[in-house]
Scaffold this motif. Structure first.
Motif, mmCIF file in Angstrom:
data_model
loop_
_atom_site.group_PDB
_atom_site.id
_atom_site.type_symbol
_atom_site.label_atom_id
_atom_site.label_comp_id
_atom_site.label_asym_id
_atom_site.label_seq_id
_atom_site.Cartn_x
_atom_site.Cartn_y
_atom_site.Cartn_z
ATOM 1 N N LEU A 74 36.551 112.188 -12.527
ATOM 2 C CA LEU A 74 37.779 112.125 -13.316
ATOM 3 C C LEU A 74 38.795 111.211 -12.665
ATOM 4 C CD1 LEU A 74 38.298 115.826 -14.349
ATOM 5 C CD2 LEU A 74 37.504 113.936 -15.731
ATOM 6 N N GLU A 75 38.817 111.209 -11.335
ATOM 7 C CA GLU A 75 39.881 110.467 -10.669
ATOM 8 C C GLU A 75 39.571 108.989 -10.572
ATOM 9 O OE1 GLU A 75 41.803 111.904 -7.275
ATOM 10 O OE2 GLU A 75 42.784 113.259 -8.666
ATOM 11 N N ASP A 76 38.301 108.652 -10.658
ATOM 12 C CA ASP A 76 37.953 107.254 -10.471
ATOM 13 C C ASP A 76 37.599 106.642 -11.820
ATOM 14 O OD1 ASP A 76 36.933 104.828 -9.982
ATOM 15 O OD2 ASP A 76 35.641 105.448 -8.330
ATOM 16 N N PRO A 77 38.485 105.785 -12.317
ATOM 17 C CA PRO A 77 38.269 105.271 -13.668
ATOM 18 C C PRO A 77 37.084 104.311 -13.785
ATOM 19 C CG PRO A 77 40.198 104.258 -12.660
ATOM 20 C CD PRO A 77 39.733 105.313 -11.715
ATOM 21 N N TRP A 78 36.515 103.895 -12.662
ATOM 22 C CA TRP A 78 35.436 102.905 -12.752
ATOM 23 C C TRP A 78 34.059 103.496 -12.531
ATOM 24 C CZ3 TRP A 78 39.945 102.057 -9.967
ATOM 25 C CH2 TRP A 78 40.834 101.162 -10.559
ATOM 26 N N ARG B 177 35.807 113.620 -8.556
ATOM 27 C CA ARG B 177 35.680 112.178 -8.302
ATOM 28 C C ARG B 177 35.551 111.428 -9.617
ATOM 29 N NH1 ARG B 177 38.124 109.612 -5.039
ATOM 30 N NH2 ARG B 177 37.141 107.690 -5.605
ATOM 31 N N ASP C 150 44.607 109.324 -4.525
ATOM 32 C CA ASP C 150 44.199 110.090 -3.344
ATOM 33 C C ASP C 150 44.092 109.251 -2.075
ATOM 34 O OD1 ASP C 150 42.072 108.685 -4.154
ATOM 35 O OD2 ASP C 150 40.707 110.371 -4.404
ATOM 36 N N VAL D 244 42.768 105.729 -15.255
ATOM 37 C CA VAL D 244 43.972 105.985 -14.468
ATOM 38 C C VAL D 244 43.669 105.690 -13.000
ATOM 39 C CG1 VAL D 244 45.710 107.684 -13.862
ATOM 40 C CG2 VAL D 244 44.614 107.785 -16.090
ATOM 41 N N VAL D 245 44.525 104.902 -12.379
ATOM 42 C CA VAL D 245 44.288 104.548 -10.976
ATOM 43 C C VAL D 245 44.508 105.793 -10.100
ATOM 44 C CG1 VAL D 245 44.954 103.013 -9.109
ATOM 45 C CG2 VAL D 245 45.106 102.225 -11.463
ATOM 46 N N PRO D 246 43.556 106.083 -9.208
ATOM 47 C CA PRO D 246 43.667 107.303 -8.395
ATOM 48 C C PRO D 246 44.829 107.247 -7.403
ATOM 49 C CG PRO D 246 41.504 106.251 -8.115
ATOM 50 C CD PRO D 246 42.330 105.332 -8.947
#
Lengths: 529, 310
Positions: free
Chosen positions: B38-42, B36, A198, A194-196
């Protein structure tokens, strides 16, 4: 065994999750797989946990005079990379066209001379401010932030429902929804690319700084709020905090010699960019409503003198008037020489010869909107309205054709939403947010998905008791998915292939250790003599 | 009555302050990393976890590591004082052995936290560790808030604050070290900021975001931010001065020297000096902590009661 998706009956609309009953769309497979086994009681538990967290953090909205936790549904709304590409191109195109229109309308007026838009549209608009005429904003930007409302029709095509280029709000809920979802469903999240979201505040600050008057080396940006009683105060505070700038109220500012100052304990400090979260009417009692006590007298003169930039600019209301909306596809062709990426909803203009009769004749089959309404107010949905309402509306439109537009009713797409302890289809829309820094219109990946919580209700505003969903834009990432953060896993991890010896360049410095407290503890059962 | 303090008590107080600070900082770091990740898919989970181990001074071994393992080892492991649970357990036992020197409210805060952890740990297995980490942060804040409002500013209080300050410098240095020594695998600047609870303070000072090496400058040299190395060193030095240590005292000298070095640092050279600076900071804290132990609580050996007739 029954699960929460049993009895999910598709409505007469495009469903975001199911292609046909029981047949899930590819992008939603992991979400369905994760949610289906969860007991309704467990879902309730998580939903309550989330509501408590929102209340604690002050993520609330005012409904019927009380503060309620922001309603976030547990099922995300998902857009794959292709869908998102279309949305963001369409949104950014729309913002560019509206920028061009504003610059034209408050300048040479080519579009009116060339007959693309009638003059009366501008001159009749209550949002046309002569004060804005001749203010040449830095970088040519008047729409620093836009919120473009989209819906998905019966065929699954995105259409623009309306443009918001004055003071669009809701982006804080995008940020908070994401924060909450990653905390409630960490494992579900980790499986997906999922693209962040923030990066928003950073983009916004960069755009605001870029909008500062020429020649200011280190511009001071402030967020101007009507104050804590405003429904969106949480958002104003969040954005100020994330950008690291002052959150000011009208009486914190002072204008002298066409400059804006901020009253601080160290004396007055100059202000260069005001991200204002109040409407034109309240901004400056010297120019607009003289009874406004939340504005700052003289701020408009300072903006005209070019010592301070207002974001968004004053007078933008002529561009998101619902009547102008019907001309936007033409504006895109006229200013940009492009075909619209996202179509409008088919609309009628009662103030054009011949169209008034058509609207009055089939008023029971159309959606009638006041051109100036906000938050879903004053909208009449013909097929659902009773005779009295229709008659009143008919009279109102006939009396003031310029004040209304009529649209074909669109059955908004539906998405599974927790209602009681089962999933039920509820209508949703999407508000992507765009930030224009003068060189590039950037669209925040995702946006605010709003849900109409009443069955069959087509109005999704939170002021009308709507809910929301986290909007996931799936990245086109590497083919190999990262490891799942599975908090329920207990077995040993497997030994992965050791590609490069696995060593790292860090020297692990051991921690200093003190007594673990076991010293000096009298042993159980010992008798002290 | 209050003019002397037992060596044993001084030691327990110092380590109570240290361990609570350690739990707090560890919780913040885990929270920031997890978020971080979880939020950053890469992001690569193994790499992120290794850098966590490195920060917290635990050997990661050569097998793949994932977040669950990290949590088991750095949050839930009651036997290791490098983990949250172990640090809070040790803080509780230390406070218990110094019951008459800490206020009852401080002791109850640590005790009830210790008992609340088990429930939160079980919940974390179900829904992720956020509630657990939040509890830890809140209780640490409550503990130091109670120390602030219920302890006289006597030597007992100074030992608690001294322990907290030394641990704080150590933690900040560890965070930055990973960034400096192996930039390829390091957390990004914004993650570093939120791991030190400094993101909002930084944004206010620099009117922007942690995307520059200025973050290192902030975390090391900011005079006003309580978790910066300079601020914590200054506090530690004030405690030692008030405990009556002269400037040449081996406990006070290393941190005093470090403090002046930081205060007069040439910012232009900060980036290139950083690796050396971090190493010296770490050594100064270690030297000072050892000298404190040497000076104030040199007595070794457990105090035990023998069982009658055993």
């Amino acid at each position: 065994m029954a699960d929460i998706f049993d009895a999910y009956a598709l409505a007469d609309a495009w469903d975001e999750m199911f292609e046909r009953p029981g047949e899930v769309r590819t992008a939603y497979e992991p979400v369905l797989a994760a949610l289906q086994p969860i007991e309704p009681g467990e879902l309730r538990f998580r939903a309550d946990q989330m509501a408590r967290a929102f209340t604690d953090r002050g993520v609330t909205y005012a409904f019927a005079g009380e503060e309620r936790p922001w309603p976030l549904d547990l099922v995300p709304r998902i857009l794959d990379a292709l869908e998102w590409d279309l949305v963001q191109r369409g949104v950014s195109q729309r913002v560019r066209a509206l920028e061009a229109y504003l610059s034209d309308a408050y300048g040479p007026g080519r579009a009116f001379e060339d007959g693309v838009v009638p003059w009366r549209l501008l001159l009749n608009s209550p949002h046309f401010h002569r004060a804005a005429h001749g203010i040449e904003p830095p970088g040519g930007v008047r729409i620093h932030v836009a919120g473009i409302d989209l819906v998905r029709d019966e065929a699954g095509d995105f259409r623009v429902l309306e443009d918001n280029v004055r003071v669009p709000s809701g982006v804080s809920y995008v940020i908070e929804n994401r924060r909450a979802m990653t905390r409630i469903f960490p494992s579900l999240f980790a499986e997906q690319h999922v693209v962040p979201v923030d990066g928003y505040a950073q983009r916004l600050l960069a755009a605001l700084r870029a909008a500062a008057p020429d020649g200011v080396g280190d511009p001071r940006v402030v967020v101007l709020t009507p104050g804590p009683s405003n429904a969106a105060y949480f958002e104003h505070a969040l954005l100020a905090r994330l950008m690291g700038v002052q959150l000011v109220e009208g009486h914190d500012l002072a204008c002298r010699n066409n400059r804006v100052w901020m009253r601080t304990t160290r004396g007055e400090m100059p202000v260069h960019v005001v991200y204002r979260r109040l409407d034109d009417d309240f901004l400056d009692p010297l120019h607009f409503r003289p009874d406004s006590v939340i504005g700052c007298p003289g701020i408009l003169s300072a903006a005209q003198a070019g010592t301070v930039t207002l974001a968004n600019a004053v007078g933008n209301g002529i561009a998101d008037d619902k009547l102008l909306y019907t001309y936007v596809p033409d504006l895109i062709r006229y200013y940009l020489g492009e075909e619209p990426v996202l179509p409008n909803v088919e609309s009628y203009r009662p103030d054009e010869p011949g169209q008034l009769e058509a609207v009055l004749d089939q008023i029971d089959q159309l959606v009638i909107k006041p051109v100036d309404g906000a938050g879903g107010q004053g909208i009449v949905i013909g097929p659902k309205a009773d005779r009295d309402t229709l008659e009143r509306t008919r009279a109102a439109v006939a009396a003031d054709p310029r004040g209304w537009i009529a649209q074909r009713p669109v059955a908004l797409s539906t998405s599974p939403t927790l209602a009681g302890d089962r999933m039920a289809p509820r209508h949703i829309d999407l508000r992507p947010f765009a930030v224009n820094d003068g060189t590039d219109v950037w669209v925040l990946p995702g946006g605010l998905t709003r849900v109409a919580l009443q069955e069959g209700n087509l109005i999704v505003n939170s002021s009308q008791g709507g809910g929301s969903k986290d909007t996931w834009v799936l990245a086109e990432g590497p083919a190999e998915l990262p490891r799942v953060l599975d908090f329920a896993r207990t077995e040993e991890t497997s030994i992965a292939e050791d590609a490069d010896g696995g060593g790292t360049a860090w020297d692990v410095v051991p921690r200093q250790l003190g007594p673990d407290g076991a010293r000096g503890v009298v042993q159980e059962g010992a008798q002290q003599q | 009555m209050n003019d002397v303090i037992l060596s044993r008590i001084a030691e327990a107080l110092t380590w109570t302050g240290r361990y609570v600070e350690r739990a707090d900082a560890t919780g913040r770091i885990l929270d920031a990393y997890l978020h971080r990740l979880l939020e950053d898919p890469w992001r690569d989970e193994d790499v992120a976890c290794r850098s966590l181990y490195a920060i917290l001074g635990v050997d990661a071994g050569s097998e793949r590591v994932d977040m669950q393992q990290v949590l088991d080892q750095l949050a839930f492991d009651a036997r290791s004082t490098c983990s949250i649970e172990g640090a809070l357990g040790a803080a509780r036992l230390n406070a218990r052995s110094a019951r008459e020197a800490v206020s009852s409210e401080m002791w109850e805060c640590l005790n009830s936290t210790w008992h609340a952890l088990a429930d939160q740990r079980l919940a974390a297995r179900r829904t992720g560790p956020y509630a657990y980490l939040e509890l830890v942060r809140r209780r640490a804040a409550l503990f130091f808030g109670l120390a602030d409002s219920t302890m006289s500013r006597d030597d007992s209080w100074r030992f608690v604050v001294l322990g907290r300050s030394l641990e704080r410098v150590d933690m900040t240095v560890r965070l930055l070290s990973v960034r400096v020594l192996d930039a390829a695998h390091a957390p990004d600047w914004p993650t570093l900021l939120s791991a030190s609870g400094a993101d909002e303070a930084y944004a206010r000072v620099y009117g922007g975001f942690g995307d520059t090496p200025r973050v290192a400058e902030f975390l090391l040299l900011d005079r006003d931010f309580p978790r910066s190395a300079l601020h914590a060193l200054t506090t530690a030095e004030e405690c030692l001065a008030a405990l009556g240590r002269p400037r040449q005292d081996p406990a006070r000298r290393p941190i005093g020297r470090m403090r002046t070095r930081l205060e007069y640092l040439d910012l232009a050279a900060l980036e290139e000096q950083l690796p050396l600076l971090l190493r010296d900071l770490q050594q100064a804290c270690t030297a000072s902590a050892e000298a404190v132990a040497e000076r104030f609580f040199p007595y070794q050996g457990p105090v035990e009661w023998a069982q009658e007739g055993a």
